[in-house]
Design a protein around this motif. Structure first.
Motif, short mmCIF file in Angstrom:
data_model
loop_
_atom_site.label_atom_id
_atom_site.label_comp_id
_atom_site.label_asym_id
_atom_site.label_seq_id
_atom_site.Cartn_x
_atom_site.Cartn_y
_atom_site.Cartn_z
N SER A 104 23.69 61.83 11.73
CA SER A 104 24.92 61.06 11.96
C SER A 104 26.09 61.65 11.18
CB SER A 104 24.71 59.58 11.58
OG SER A 104 24.08 58.91 12.65
N PHE A 105 25.81 62.23 10.04
CA PHE A 105 26.88 62.86 9.25
C PHE A 105 27.52 64.01 10.04
CE2 PHE A 105 28.21 66.31 6.45
CZ PHE A 105 29.16 65.66 5.67
N ILE A 106 26.66 64.89 10.56
CA ILE A 106 27.22 66.05 11.28
C ILE A 106 27.89 65.58 12.57
CG2 ILE A 106 25.23 66.77 12.66
CD1 ILE A 106 27.34 69.21 10.62
N ASN A 107 27.35 64.54 13.19
CA ASN A 107 27.97 64.03 14.41
C ASN A 107 29.35 63.44 14.13
OD1 ASN A 107 26.03 64.81 16.21
ND2 ASN A 107 24.86 62.89 16.09
N GLU A 108 29.47 62.78 12.99
CA GLU A 108 30.78 62.23 12.65
C GLU A 108 31.79 63.37 12.42
OE1 GLU A 108 31.13 58.55 10.62
OE2 GLU A 108 32.38 59.46 9.08
#
Ligand SMILES: NC(=O)c1ccc[n+]([C@@H]2O[C@H](COP(=O)([O-])OP(=O)(O)OC[C@H]3O[C@@H](n4cnc5c(N)ncnc54)[C@H](O)[C@@H]3O)[C@@H](O)[C@H]2O)c1
Length: 453
Positions: A222-226
């Motif tokens: 989710s971090f990289i997606n954000e």
């Protein structure tokens, strides 16, 4: 050793087959009669590389057998593994119904000392609950049988489950009893011959470790997606950023691929369950809440991008989908991003032409009406799915989709537009071939004259 494995799902089957391969005598208990019948005939009910051959070999050698009757399974067992499902309940908590039902049944059936090992992913304190339930059953029967309950969470990955089980990164053993710990260490010795990868801890720490691992991996995604979403606004390619940060050993290259969200039977439900546990302990989880919210949003991005691309007119559009299982190498569709996309497209009146190497049957079972009406066409041929399509969407990055024949696709599609939900294609290769390319967190590349319907 004589082992009983309760539950013949992804975890139970792999556990049973791998322990049998190492020379143990394994009885696997499954209550779903259809699944059991297939297993007894030597048919593997799930798609997992290498599992079919392993099951057949162990059945033939007599090291492994399947039964519906738990009493047969535990009659001679030194160790009984619980590997049943722990799905989400409506409030997000883990449903312990199957695990506790097994504990109750063991309390009714055990007649000799047995080490009970829980492999299912369960909240902290479940081992204690399981032990208490078994003891209540034994007491009611006036029996004094020694039973120890240990936690041994499973870390295998679907798609490489056999390899992960045979060559684990680590084996977590949560056990308070030294004899039981020694027995489990002996059982796992063949799997850790080269390195000592057995980690000993309390059952509560072992239970928590499993949730912590999955929550951390989900957080990375989710971090990289954000950040990918921000890249898209700043005209930066997240793929270049991924390489830029992944080379830092403190960050590492795994689980930092931007994409259309995580699914599967573990990450979503385990993050939910951990949040629920924290709520019950009156502890705030700002990070986990954000991980979950970002993932829900991420699963809608491909549809949003398609709507934007079609100028808001999705009705009647033909969309090809490549990859439906939640990840490559499995037929598991639990919480798969593809399902969110299929449902949104069908609701908006699009026609969907979808393919997957393993999950077509599962999708057909989920959407029988759409299949019957022809709004959802399922086919084993990726090129057939692209025929007449106004856009092609890559959802699951199976190997067979990595290097398609682009000129052939260009000739088949009505509009040469590719939405790459896993950023596996090179926009620099596609745009000169006449494709319009959309990735996740990447600048749109190429040109394609598209008119709204
Ligand atoms: N699937 C994974 O990749 C994975 C990885 C690590 C941990 N886990 C955890 O392991 C557990 C099992 O997961 P899974 O994916 O194998 O589940 P699954 O749903 O695929 O399989 C569970 C099986 O247990 C059977 N079952 C349920 N109650 C039973 C009973 N009383 N007696 C006999 N059989 C019974 C069901 O019929 C089913 O076949 C879950 O807690 C999961 O979170 C799963």
């Amino acid at each position: 050793m004589r082992l009983c494995v309760i539950g013949a799902g992804y975890v139970g089957l792999v556990t049973a087959a791998c322990f049998a391969e190492m020379g143990n005598q394994v009885v696997c208990v499954e209550r779903d009669r259809q699944r059991l019948a297939r297993l007894q005939r030597g048919e593997c009910p799930i798609h997992e590389p290498g599992l079919d051959a392993l099951l057949k070999a162990q059945l033939a050698s007599g090291q492994l057998s399947f039964t519906e009757a738990l009493e047969n399974g535990v009659a001679q067992a030194d160790v009984a593994f619980i590997a049943v499902g722990t799905p989400s309940q409506e409030d997000g908590s883990a449903d312990l119904g199957h695990v506790l039902a097994v504990a109750d049944a063991l309390g009714q059936l055990l007649v000799r000392p047995c080490l009970v090992v829980n492999k299912s992913t369960v909240p902290v304190g479940t081992c204690e609950q399981v032990a208490w339930r078994i003891l209540q059953g034994l007491k009611a029967r006036g029996l004094k049988v020694s039973v120890t309950v240990a936690s041994n969470p499973e870390f295998l990955k679907e798609g490489s489950a056999i390899d992960d089980f045979m060559r684990p990164d680590r084996i977590v053993l949560g056990c308070d009893d030294p004899h039981a710990t020694a027995l489990l260490q002996r059982l796992y010795t063949p799997f850790v011959r080269n390195h000592d990868r057995v980690l000993l801890m309390t059952p509560r720490a072992a239970e928590f470790s499993k949730y912590a691992a999955n929550a951390f991996l989900a957080t990375k995604i989710s971090f990289i997606n954000e950040l990918a979403g921000l890249c898209a606004r700043l005209d930066v390619d997240i793929e270049q950023v991924r390489r830029g940060i992944g080379s830092d050993t403190r960050i590492g290259t795994h689980f930092i691929y931007a994409g259309c969200g995580y699914g599967g039977s573990c990450f979503p439900k385990d993050v939910r369950a951990l949040i629920h546990t924290a709520r019950a302990a009156d502890y705030p989880t700002a990070i986990l809440d954000a991980v979950q919210a970002r993932n829900a949003l991420q699963k809608t991005l491909l549809f949003q991008a398609l709507v934007q691309h079609f100028g808001g007119f999705v009705q009647g559009r033909v969309v090809g989908l490549w990859g439906l299982a939640f990840k490559p190498g499995t037929d598991d569709l639990r919480e798969a991003p593809s399902l969110v996309l299929i449902e949104a497209l069908l609701a908006a009146g699009a026609r969907v032409q979808a393919t997957d190497p393993a999950a077509l049957e599962g999708v057909a079972q989920r959407y029988p009406e759409a299949v019957a009406s022809g709004r959802l066409r399922l086919s084993g041929n990726p090129y057939g799915c692209a025929e007449g399509a106004d856009a092609l969407v890559l959802v699951t990055e199976w190997k067979q989709y990595r290097q398609p024949d682009w000129p052939r696709l260009r000739g088949l599609m009505r509009m040469p537009v590719v939405f790459d939900g896993r950023n596996i294609y090179d926009p620099g290769e596609l745009s000169p071939l006449g494709f319009l390319y959309h990735g996740i967190g990447r600048p749109v590349a190429g040109h394609c004259k598209v008119t709204a319907a």
